[in-house]
Design a protein around this motif. Sequence first.
Motif, PDB file in Angstrom:
ATOM      1  N   TRP A 273       0.833  -1.204   0.000  1.00  0.00           N
ATOM      2  CA  TRP A 273       0.000   0.000   0.000  1.00  0.00           C
ATOM      3  C   TRP A 273       0.864   1.248   0.000  1.00  0.00           C
ATOM      4  CZ3 TRP A 273       0.279   3.427   4.111  1.00  0.00           C
ATOM      5  CH2 TRP A 273       0.585   2.936   5.386  1.00  0.00           C
TER       6      TRP A 273
ATOM      7  N   SER B 169      -2.053   7.891  -0.859  1.00  0.00           N
ATOM      8  CA  SER B 169      -2.546   8.652  -2.001  1.00  0.00           C
ATOM      9  C   SER B 169      -2.240  10.136  -1.802  1.00  0.00           C
ATOM     10  CB  SER B 169      -4.052   8.446  -2.139  1.00  0.00           C
ATOM     11  OG  SER B 169      -4.612   9.367  -3.064  1.00  0.00           O
TER      12      SER B 169
ATOM     13  N   TYR C 141       1.247   9.028  -4.056  1.00  0.00           N
ATOM     14  CA  TYR C 141       0.704   8.365  -5.249  1.00  0.00           C
ATOM     15  C   TYR C 141      -0.483   9.157  -5.785  1.00  0.00           C
ATOM     16  CZ  TYR C 141      -1.444   4.452  -7.888  1.00  0.00           C
ATOM     17  OH  TYR C 141      -1.994   3.637  -8.844  1.00  0.00           O
TER      18      TYR C 141
ATOM     19  N   GLN D 261      -2.569   8.466  -8.215  1.00  0.00           N
ATOM     20  CA  GLN D 261      -3.648   7.580  -8.687  1.00  0.00           C
ATOM     21  C   GLN D 261      -4.041   7.852 -10.142  1.00  0.00           C
ATOM     22  OE1 GLN D 261      -6.061   7.895  -4.547  1.00  0.00           O
ATOM     23  NE2 GLN D 261      -6.979   6.475  -5.989  1.00  0.00           N
ATOM     24  N   THR D 262      -3.197   8.513 -10.917  1.00  0.00           N
ATOM     25  CA  THR D 262      -3.540   8.805 -12.308  1.00  0.00           C
ATOM     26  C   THR D 262      -3.640   7.544 -13.149  1.00  0.00           C
ATOM     27  OG1 THR D 262      -1.189   9.220 -12.722  1.00  0.00           O
ATOM     28  CG2 THR D 262      -2.578  11.132 -12.263  1.00  0.00           C
TER      29      THR D 262
ATOM     30  N   PHE E  13      -4.184   4.481 -11.620  1.00  0.00           N
ATOM     31  CA  PHE E  13      -4.828   3.540 -10.717  1.00  0.00           C
ATOM     32  C   PHE E  13      -6.159   3.090 -11.317  1.00  0.00           C
ATOM     33  CE2 PHE E  13      -7.451   2.799  -6.812  1.00  0.00           C
ATOM     34  CZ  PHE E  13      -6.679   1.821  -6.209  1.00  0.00           C
ATOM     35  N   ARG E  14      -6.363   1.782 -11.353  1.00  0.00           N
ATOM     36  CA  ARG E  14      -7.623   1.220 -11.849  1.00  0.00           C
ATOM     37  C   ARG E  14      -8.379   0.624 -10.676  1.00  0.00           C
ATOM     38  NH1 ARG E  14      -5.586  -2.901 -15.746  1.00  0.00           N
ATOM     39  NH2 ARG E  14      -3.612  -2.524 -14.704  1.00  0.00           N
ATOM     40  N   PRO E  15      -9.358   1.336 -10.135  1.00  0.00           N
ATOM     41  CA  PRO E  15     -10.035   0.871  -8.930  1.00  0.00           C
ATOM     42  C   PRO E  15     -10.847  -0.390  -9.173  1.00  0.00           C
ATOM     43  CG  PRO E  15     -11.099   2.836  -9.811  1.00  0.00           C
ATOM     44  CD  PRO E  15      -9.846   2.645 -10.594  1.00  0.00           C
TER      45      PRO E  15
ATOM     46  N   GLY F  47      -7.040  -1.333  -5.937  1.00  0.00           N
ATOM     47  CA  GLY F  47      -7.026  -1.234  -7.385  1.00  0.00           C
ATOM     48  C   GLY F  47      -5.756  -1.831  -7.959  1.00  0.00           C
TER      49      GLY F  47
ATOM     50  N   ASP G  77      -2.254  -1.406 -10.680  1.00  0.00           N
ATOM     51  CA  ASP G  77      -1.323  -0.529 -11.385  1.00  0.00           C
ATOM     52  C   ASP G  77      -0.049  -1.323 -11.649  1.00  0.00           C
ATOM     53  OD1 ASP G  77      -0.134   1.694 -12.576  1.00  0.00           O
ATOM     54  OD2 ASP G  77      -0.818   3.059 -10.996  1.00  0.00           O
TER      55      ASP G  77
ATOM     56  N   ALA H   6      -4.569   2.198  -2.274  1.00  0.00           N
ATOM     57  CA  ALA H   6      -4.229   3.625  -2.288  1.00  0.00           C
ATOM     58  C   ALA H   6      -4.819   4.231  -1.016  1.00  0.00           C
ATOM     59  CB  ALA H   6      -4.783   4.301  -3.535  1.00  0.00           C
TER      60      ALA H   6
END
Length: 558
Positions: free
Chosen positions: A89, A92, A107, A109-110, A112-114, A137, A139, A155
């Motif tokens: 982890w 964010s 991070y 989260q640009t 990041f795929r939740p 998510g 990444d 995140a």
Amino acid sequence: MLVPLIHLTLLISLSRSWASPLSPPAVKRGSALHLPLSRREINASIRRRVSKQGYMGLGDYIDVTYSVLVQIGETLTPLVVDTGSSDLWVLSSTCSADCFLATVPLYPQTSFRPSGLAVRLTYGDSLTGTYAQGPIGKDIAGVANLQLQDQFLAAILETNTSVLQTGSAGIFGLGFPVNSVIWNTLLATRATRGINPEVWNSHSFATRVFPDLSGIRGHHTPVTRSDWDRSFSPSVNDVLASFATNGPLIPRLILAGALASPIVSISLQRDAVEIGGNQGILSIGELPAGIAAEDLAWVSLREYTVAEGGLPAPKDSPNEVYPITWEVSLDDVYFDGRKLPRSALVASNITLTALLDTGNSLIRGPKDVLDAITTQLGGATYDCAEAHTLAFEIGGNLYPVDPRDFGSQTFEDTTSQCTPNLSPTDPPSSGFLYSWSIGDPFLKSVFVAFYYGNLTHPSQDRPRVGLLSTVPSDAAQRLQVVVQLANSTFSGNLPVTSEVAPSNAPPSVGSGTMGVPPAHSSLHSRIPYDSGATSKGMPVSPASITILLTVVFTISVM
């Protein structure tokens, strides 16, 4: 396993029968990743080259946490290396509380795929519970030149852990998949027909989260969760297959064939009392140059049966029993040459075991045993010049804690009082069965190799731990010299420093104690190192225990 500042822990447990020495695993040699933990500028370049091994240096925040640079998406940031947990982890950039004060990259989260799921990770025990929570998510994630697509991570939006205060942005768990809360959350979602299991993971901050595997088809214990649906429960084979897709980063690298050998090794530097010690380095996929598998003493891990809450065996291999964490058997524990009593707080049918935990800055054990140490010391503190030796017997070998790491200075401007780096922990009852959590004071005194073996069929290649003691024979004398120097030159203050996680492997600086590379010369104090330590640890007999510890203690009072 992360707990609050100066309470990050390493857990070890195994029965006496598990402690019998093992033959060394077949560790392959090749291009490896060796990651340094020393003072350097952070290089933000993203590495894409695929390799079978890696080496990386470790950052060290005054011996409280050890960190390594981890790439998540486009963010390269230091994360705490934690063998006591399994999850990855990172904080964010939108996290609450004191995140605006961060001095390390967060991070964004640009990329990041939740997953639509959230997780609450809890650490510590009834005295030191902390938490971190946020969405799960995927990444790209990796260390140095070892990277994987579609790595599940959290995140973190909210936490009361101390990672930011110690110069890190999260946790890099090196444990097994079964001990991953993220992996368990994804598994539970399947068994609950897509219901977000966030509430299930919202355990009290004061608990250590033991995995609930009762809903797996083939598990013979009653289902303990009301929302499990047996018709949607995964089979054991489904669970094992999910290690490669939903598991932690290192197990996924192993199952993808990205590593030459399923091994991670760690040596920790010393940034307090006497700066130097071993070179701080994380090696992935092979052992560092100059260290062979045969140099280490190997012991097996505790494996949890189904009756103990462990993973059931697949039908094609019905005798499989799986480890949950890096837990090894303890034969006995000694303080200044005396064998300590077994704890009356632990049921007699629970084998004496311990967790090896790089995320723990203390040595945590049963309160009544720690009280016995306090009684033997003559109080809660001791003169910093006194050399005391706490030693753990593992697999028939004795591994002492370097007396320079046994305690910490209690007050500024005086070395008349040091406080032992010890803290009580909850006794085992159900769930995890270790009595001791052995953290960084012990791990600075050994070189440790964590061998994952065969993750899905451990009977084919047993997971194990390799240990090599690196305590020099003149450690007690060195402690006295450092204390004298502090009194004469530094106004009664023992030295302390911090190092940021470096961006590459450390330079070779020769061979130190038992072949383990020493810390970089710029971090050494001016006292030369003595290489006369015991290979692998000393074989234990009543005579050898007395000789080893009496010599150290006698030197300390001369």
